[in-house]
Motif scaffolding. Structure first.
Motif, PDB file in Angstrom:
ATOM      1  N   GLY A   1       3.349  70.630 192.337  1.00 55.02           N
ATOM      2  CA  GLY A   1       3.778  70.168 193.649  1.00 55.02           C
ATOM      3  C   GLY A   1       2.822  70.632 194.745  1.00 55.02           C
ATOM      4  N   ALA A   2       2.450  71.915 194.720  1.00 54.21           N
ATOM      5  CA  ALA A   2       1.516  72.440 195.723  1.00 54.21           C
ATOM      6  C   ALA A   2       0.142  71.794 195.563  1.00 54.21           C
ATOM      7  CB  ALA A   2       1.408  73.960 195.603  1.00 54.21           C
ATOM      8  N   SER A   3      -0.290  71.588 194.318  1.00 56.09           N
ATOM      9  CA  SER A   3      -1.600  70.959 194.087  1.00 56.09           C
ATOM     10  C   SER A   3      -1.608  69.529 194.594  1.00 56.09           C
ATOM     11  CB  SER A   3      -1.936  70.976 192.590  1.00 56.09           C
ATOM     12  OG  SER A   3      -1.988  72.297 192.105  1.00 56.09           O
ATOM     13  N   ALA A   4      -0.558  68.773 194.253  1.00 55.04           N
ATOM     14  CA  ALA A   4      -0.474  67.385 194.719  1.00 55.04           C
ATOM     15  C   ALA A   4      -0.356  67.328 196.240  1.00 55.04           C
ATOM     16  CB  ALA A   4       0.705  66.680 194.061  1.00 55.04           C
ATOM     17  N   GLY A   5       0.401  68.257 196.807  1.00 60.32           N
ATOM     18  CA  GLY A   5       0.523  68.304 198.256  1.00 60.32           C
ATOM     19  C   GLY A   5      -0.814  68.591 198.918  1.00 60.32           C
TER      20      GLY A   5
ATOM     21  N   ILE B   1       2.523  73.079 201.378  1.00 62.31           N
ATOM     22  CA  ILE B   1       3.791  73.826 201.308  1.00 62.31           C
ATOM     23  C   ILE B   1       4.954  72.901 200.951  1.00 62.31           C
ATOM     24  CG2 ILE B   1       5.463  75.165 202.658  1.00 62.31           C
ATOM     25  CD1 ILE B   1       3.041  76.473 204.042  1.00 62.31           C
ATOM     26  N   ILE B   2       5.001  71.701 201.528  1.00 64.93           N
ATOM     27  CA  ILE B   2       6.140  70.838 201.153  1.00 64.93           C
ATOM     28  C   ILE B   2       5.999  70.364 199.704  1.00 64.93           C
ATOM     29  CG2 ILE B   2       6.633  70.170 203.524  1.00 64.93           C
ATOM     30  CD1 ILE B   2       5.616  67.320 202.809  1.00 64.93           C
ATOM     31  N   GLY B   3       4.779  70.217 199.220  1.00 62.10           N
ATOM     32  CA  GLY B   3       4.597  69.912 197.798  1.00 62.10           C
ATOM     33  C   GLY B   3       5.142  71.032 196.933  1.00 62.10           C
ATOM     34  N   TRP B   4       4.873  72.272 197.351  1.00 59.76           N
ATOM     35  CA  TRP B   4       5.393  73.419 196.621  1.00 59.76           C
ATOM     36  C   TRP B   4       6.930  73.419 196.660  1.00 59.76           C
ATOM     37  CZ3 TRP B   4       8.489  77.559 197.820  1.00 59.76           C
ATOM     38  CH2 TRP B   4       8.551  78.560 196.846  1.00 59.76           C
ATOM     39  N   ILE B   5       7.512  73.185 197.835  1.00 55.37           N
ATOM     40  CA  ILE B   5       8.980  73.163 197.968  1.00 55.37           C
ATOM     41  C   ILE B   5       9.578  72.084 197.061  1.00 55.37           C
ATOM     42  CG2 ILE B   5      10.888  72.613 199.549  1.00 55.37           C
ATOM     43  CD1 ILE B   5       9.170  73.914 201.800  1.00 55.37           C
ATOM     44  N   LEU B   6       9.004  70.894 197.099  1.00 53.35           N
ATOM     45  CA  LEU B   6       9.544  69.784 196.304  1.00 53.35           C
ATOM     46  C   LEU B   6       9.392  70.041 194.805  1.00 53.35           C
ATOM     47  CD1 LEU B   6       8.225  66.846 198.503  1.00 53.35           C
ATOM     48  CD2 LEU B   6      10.611  67.599 198.288  1.00 53.35           C
ATOM     49  N   GLY B   7       8.316  70.702 194.416  1.00 53.37           N
ATOM     50  CA  GLY B   7       8.139  71.027 193.004  1.00 53.37           C
ATOM     51  C   GLY B   7       9.025  72.170 192.550  1.00 53.37           C
ATOM     52  N   PHE B   8       9.270  73.104 193.431  1.00 53.45           N
ATOM     53  CA  PHE B   8      10.084  74.282 193.106  1.00 53.45           C
ATOM     54  C   PHE B   8      11.575  73.963 193.110  1.00 53.45           C
ATOM     55  CE2 PHE B   8      12.446  78.031 194.508  1.00 53.45           C
ATOM     56  CZ  PHE B   8      12.117  78.914 193.492  1.00 53.45           C
ATOM     57  N   TRP B   9      12.008  73.220 194.148  1.00 53.04           N
ATOM     58  CA  TRP B   9      13.438  72.978 194.374  1.00 53.04           C
ATOM     59  C   TRP B   9      13.767  71.553 193.946  1.00 53.04           C
ATOM     60  CZ3 TRP B   9      16.048  73.128 199.850  1.00 53.04           C
ATOM     61  CH2 TRP B   9      17.440  73.199 199.682  1.00 53.04           C
ATOM     62  N   LYS B  10      13.958  71.389 192.669  1.00 55.63           N
ATOM     63  CA  LYS B  10      14.177  70.066 192.115  1.00 55.63           C
ATOM     64  C   LYS B  10      15.665  69.768 191.983  1.00 55.63           C
ATOM     65  CE  LYS B  10      11.599  69.098 188.699  1.00 55.63           C
ATOM     66  NZ  LYS B  10      10.790  69.118 187.488  1.00 55.63           N
ATOM     67  N   ALA B  11      15.973  68.482 191.817  1.00 55.88           N
ATOM     68  CA  ALA B  11      17.370  68.044 191.667  1.00 55.88           C
ATOM     69  C   ALA B  11      17.948  68.522 190.350  1.00 55.88           C
ATOM     70  CB  ALA B  11      17.444  66.523 191.758  1.00 55.88           C
TER      71      ALA B  11
ATOM     72  N   LEU C   1       6.225  61.934 199.696  1.00 55.23           N
ATOM     73  CA  LEU C   1       5.668  62.883 198.726  1.00 55.23           C
ATOM     74  C   LEU C   1       6.671  63.144 197.604  1.00 55.23           C
ATOM     75  CD1 LEU C   1       3.186  64.537 198.016  1.00 55.23           C
ATOM     76  CD2 LEU C   1       4.140  66.430 199.343  1.00 55.23           C
ATOM     77  N   ALA C   2       7.960  63.192 197.940  1.00 50.15           N
ATOM     78  CA  ALA C   2       8.986  63.420 196.912  1.00 50.15           C
ATOM     79  C   ALA C   2       8.991  62.294 195.879  1.00 50.15           C
ATOM     80  CB  ALA C   2      10.363  63.558 197.559  1.00 50.15           C
ATOM     81  N   PHE C   3       8.784  61.059 196.305  1.00 49.93           N
ATOM     82  CA  PHE C   3       8.728  59.945 195.353  1.00 49.93           C
ATOM     83  C   PHE C   3       7.537  60.107 194.409  1.00 49.93           C
ATOM     84  CE2 PHE C   3      11.427  57.559 198.404  1.00 49.93           C
ATOM     85  CZ  PHE C   3      12.432  57.219 197.511  1.00 49.93           C
TER      86      PHE C   3
END
Length: 137
Positions: free
Chosen positions: A84-88, A127-137, A70-72
């Protein structure tokens, strides 16, 4: 898309979150009894055939793969928590839970089983989509 936009700590936390969500989702407070009944299992069946090290270890490794996958897909600088949450949600509902439901239908599993596990899949991906979208590099 650049893979430098992947926060590897966020991916690790998403994998660990799967274990946390599973502990809550399948706890006696939520769906444990219904899940046991839908699987026609008893607590003795679970205790007899459950190896925590293997089950949790494999669950973490597979969750890590899911989270990186999902991160990719979300590795774009314009990705935010909402996207991120929408895509997740779309990946969880439209891909993962949908194919899970198809397999369960052919296995002649009850709808209760499909809804409990499919709901878990959709919530986890969202939720992991939200995390990945919120907490970016």
């Amino acid at each position: 898309m650049e893979f430098t936009h992947i926060n590897h700590w966020a991916v690790f936390c998403c994998a660990a979150f799967n274990l946390v969500l599973g502990a809550v989702w399948y706890s006696p407070l939520l769906f444990y009894k219904s899940w046991l009944n839908a699987n026609k299992l008893t607590e003795e069946d679970i205790a007899k055939n459950f190896n925590p090290a293997i089950s949790y270890g494999l669950a973490f490794v597979i969750s890590w793969l899911i989270s990186y996958n999902l991160a990719f897909f979300l590795a774009d600088e314009s990705t935010d928590a909402i996207w991120g949450a929408s895509a997740g949600f779309l990946a969880g509902f439209g891909f993962a839970a949908a194919i899970f439901a198809i397999v369960a239908i052919f296995e002649q599993r009850p709808w209760k089983y499909i809804v409990i596990n499919g709901g878990y899949i959709v919530v986890y991906f969202t939720i992991i989509g939200w995390i990945l979208g919120f907490w970016k590099a």
